[in-house]
Design a protein around this motif. Structure first.
Motif, PDB file in Angstrom:
ATOM      1  N   GLN A 129       0.844  -1.225   0.000  1.00 22.56           N
ATOM      2  CA  GLN A 129       0.000   0.000   0.000  1.00 22.56           C
ATOM      3  C   GLN A 129       0.868   1.259   0.000  1.00 22.56           C
ATOM      4  OE1 GLN A 129      -2.485   0.499   3.468  1.00 22.56           O
ATOM      5  NE2 GLN A 129      -3.689  -1.302   2.882  1.00 22.56           N
ATOM      6  N   ARG A 130       1.928   1.240   0.798  1.00 24.58           N
ATOM      7  CA  ARG A 130       2.780   2.431   0.884  1.00 24.58           C
ATOM      8  C   ARG A 130       3.471   2.687  -0.454  1.00 24.58           C
ATOM      9  NH1 ARG A 130       3.094   4.464   6.116  1.00 24.58           N
ATOM     10  NH2 ARG A 130       3.264   2.977   7.825  1.00 24.58           N
ATOM     11  N   ARG A 131       3.938   1.593  -1.102  1.00 28.83           N
ATOM     12  CA  ARG A 131       4.632   1.798  -2.389  1.00 28.83           C
ATOM     13  C   ARG A 131       3.646   2.346  -3.420  1.00 28.83           C
ATOM     14  NH1 ARG A 131       6.882  -3.538  -1.455  1.00 28.83           N
ATOM     15  NH2 ARG A 131       8.597  -3.217   0.005  1.00 28.83           N
ATOM     16  N   GLU A 132       2.406   1.843  -3.378  1.00 30.96           N
ATOM     17  CA  GLU A 132       1.389   2.350  -4.322  1.00 30.96           C
ATOM     18  C   GLU A 132       1.100   3.821  -4.036  1.00 30.96           C
ATOM     19  OE1 GLU A 132      -0.909  -1.903  -5.022  1.00 30.96           O
ATOM     20  OE2 GLU A 132      -1.878  -0.355  -3.797  1.00 30.96           O
ATOM     21  N   SER A 133       0.997   4.146  -2.764  1.00 31.32           N
ATOM     22  CA  SER A 133       0.691   5.529  -2.406  1.00 31.32           C
ATOM     23  C   SER A 133       1.840   6.460  -2.827  1.00 31.32           C
ATOM     24  CB  SER A 133       0.410   5.582  -0.902  1.00 31.32           C
ATOM     25  OG  SER A 133       0.866   6.742  -0.333  1.00 31.32           O
ATOM     26  N   LEU A 136       1.461   6.958  -6.579  1.00 31.78           N
ATOM     27  CA  LEU A 136       0.295   7.813  -6.828  1.00 31.78           C
ATOM     28  C   LEU A 136       0.620   9.286  -6.562  1.00 31.78           C
ATOM     29  CD1 LEU A 136      -2.497   6.729  -7.623  1.00 31.78           C
ATOM     30  CD2 LEU A 136      -3.210   7.059  -5.244  1.00 31.78           C
ATOM     31  N   ALA A 137       1.328   9.528  -5.475  1.00 34.93           N
ATOM     32  CA  ALA A 137       1.687  10.920  -5.143  1.00 34.93           C
ATOM     33  C   ALA A 137       2.586  11.505  -6.235  1.00 34.93           C
ATOM     34  CB  ALA A 137       2.381  10.974  -3.782  1.00 34.93           C
ATOM     35  N   LEU A 138       3.546  10.699  -6.709  1.00 34.28           N
ATOM     36  CA  LEU A 138       4.461  11.223  -7.732  1.00 34.28           C
ATOM     37  C   LEU A 138       3.730  11.478  -9.051  1.00 34.28           C
ATOM     38  CD1 LEU A 138       7.642   9.059  -7.009  1.00 34.28           C
ATOM     39  CD2 LEU A 138       7.261  11.473  -6.431  1.00 34.28           C
ATOM     40  N   GLU A 139       2.716  10.633  -9.330  1.00 32.01           N
ATOM     41  CA  GLU A 139       1.969  10.826 -10.596  1.00 32.01           C
ATOM     42  C   GLU A 139       0.936  11.940 -10.500  1.00 32.01           C
ATOM     43  OE1 GLU A 139       0.189   7.070 -11.750  1.00 32.01           O
ATOM     44  OE2 GLU A 139       2.193   6.155 -11.677  1.00 32.01           O
ATOM     45  N   ASN A 140       0.175  11.956  -9.381  1.00 31.16           N
ATOM     46  CA  ASN A 140      -1.016  12.825  -9.312  1.00 31.16           C
ATOM     47  C   ASN A 140      -0.926  13.968  -8.322  1.00 31.16           C
ATOM     48  OD1 ASN A 140      -2.089  10.952 -11.021  1.00 31.16           O
ATOM     49  ND2 ASN A 140      -3.337   9.934  -9.462  1.00 31.16           N
ATOM     50  N   GLY A 141       0.138  14.037  -7.530  1.00 27.99           N
ATOM     51  CA  GLY A 141       0.207  15.079  -6.503  1.00 27.99           C
ATOM     52  C   GLY A 141      -0.267  14.557  -5.149  1.00 27.99           C
ATOM     53  N   SER A 142      -0.354  15.479  -4.173  1.00 33.30           N
ATOM     54  CA  SER A 142      -0.523  15.085  -2.771  1.00 33.30           C
ATOM     55  C   SER A 142      -1.980  14.963  -2.322  1.00 33.30           C
ATOM     56  CB  SER A 142       0.188  16.110  -1.885  1.00 33.30           C
ATOM     57  OG  SER A 142       1.532  16.231  -2.298  1.00 33.30           O
TER      58      SER A 142
END
Ligand code: MLT
Length: 266
Positions: A129-133, A136-142
């Motif tokens: 989950q942490r790696r996915e998050s 996601l943050a790097l692709e879509n922002g915070s």
């Protein structure tokens, strides 16, 4: 020790004089969550509240922020401020960093405050989950991280549309994506710190919100059972953010820690 790795210069605020007390915020917040404690405790201590790497006004390099690296940043800051020994207080991620510092440089820690945190390593599901998050943050922002944290961090009595909730959302959404990714990757790799806490020989206080959905009561009590002589303060009407939800009780617990350390260090 602290200059042997790639530390960054942390942004910090400092108030008061006397016994140094470092307040480390959790993920993905910044030093301002401690505003009430900084103000109240500055009559009794030199209160230093940094922004951790990747958060607030500190640098947010790319990569994985191992807990040892984050602890080394704080040790380097204390070197810069000429502080050889301090009381270390950590909220959640900040607590993981305190536990890393206890392994790296125990002689620099005069007392420990653990706020809404716990010593266990992540299981495999949480690591994924942490790696996915992070991705996601790097692709879509915070915003995704900020939004999903909002549903978990407050006790039921706190209105999600209140100025307090809005200000915490603003802190999270303004945490840089590289900071979110770096901290998530680092937390995924953190070791179990139970043995570190078993060996603690300085005064210690735990502050835990009774309604914390991230660190549940049983986990907190199991952590308390590890630490010789710890003072456990369970705060009614608080979730994961007792320093904001019940600031006076949190301040009171930290004041008691400062008192215990002052007696011991005399
Ligand atoms: C925090 O508040 O620092 C986080 O909830 C810690 C975590 O994700 O384990």
């Amino acid at each position: 020790m602290s200059d042997s790795v790639n530390t960054v210069d942390l942004y910090y605020e400092e108030h008061g004089q006397g016994l140094p007390v470092v307040l480390l915020h959790g993920f993905p917040f910044n030093h301002t969550i401690w505003q009430a404690q900084q103000a109240a405790l500055s009559d009794a201590a030199r209160v230093i509240a940094p922004d951790l790497r990747g958060h607030g006004q500190s640098p947010a390099p790319e990569g994985e922020y191992a807990m040892d690296l984050m602890a080394s940043d704080v040790l380097a800051l204390l070197d810069r401020l000429d502080v050889p020994r301090a009381v270390w207080v950590g909220h959640s991620l900040g607590g993981y960093i305190v536990m890393a510092a206890l392994r790296l440089a125990p002689e620099r820690i005069a007392g420990v405050g653990l706020v809404a945190t716990q010593p266990l390593a992540d299981g495999e599901e949480k690591r994924i989950q942490r790696r996915e998050s992070a991705e996601l943050a790097l692709e879509n922002g915070s915003a995704d991280t900020a939004f999903s944290m909002m549903s978990q961090i407050f006790a039921p009595g706190i209105d999600g549309t209140s100025p307090l909730a809005q200000s915490v959302y603003d802190i999270m959404v303004n945490t840089p994506p590289t900071g979110i990714a770096g901290a998530q990757r680092g937390m995924a790799q953190r070791p179990d710190s139970s043995d570190t806490l078993r060996g603690l020989s300085v005064p210690a206080v735990i502050v835990a919100g009774v309604d914390d959905k991230i660190v549940e009561r049983d986990t907190t009590r199991a952590m308390a059972a590890l630490i010789p002589g710890v003072q456990l303060v369970e705060v009614e009407g608080a979730g994961h953010m007792p320093m904001l939800e019940q600031p006076e009780q949190t301040t009171g617990a930290l004041r008691s820690l400062i008192r215990m350390v002052s007696v011991q260090e005399r």
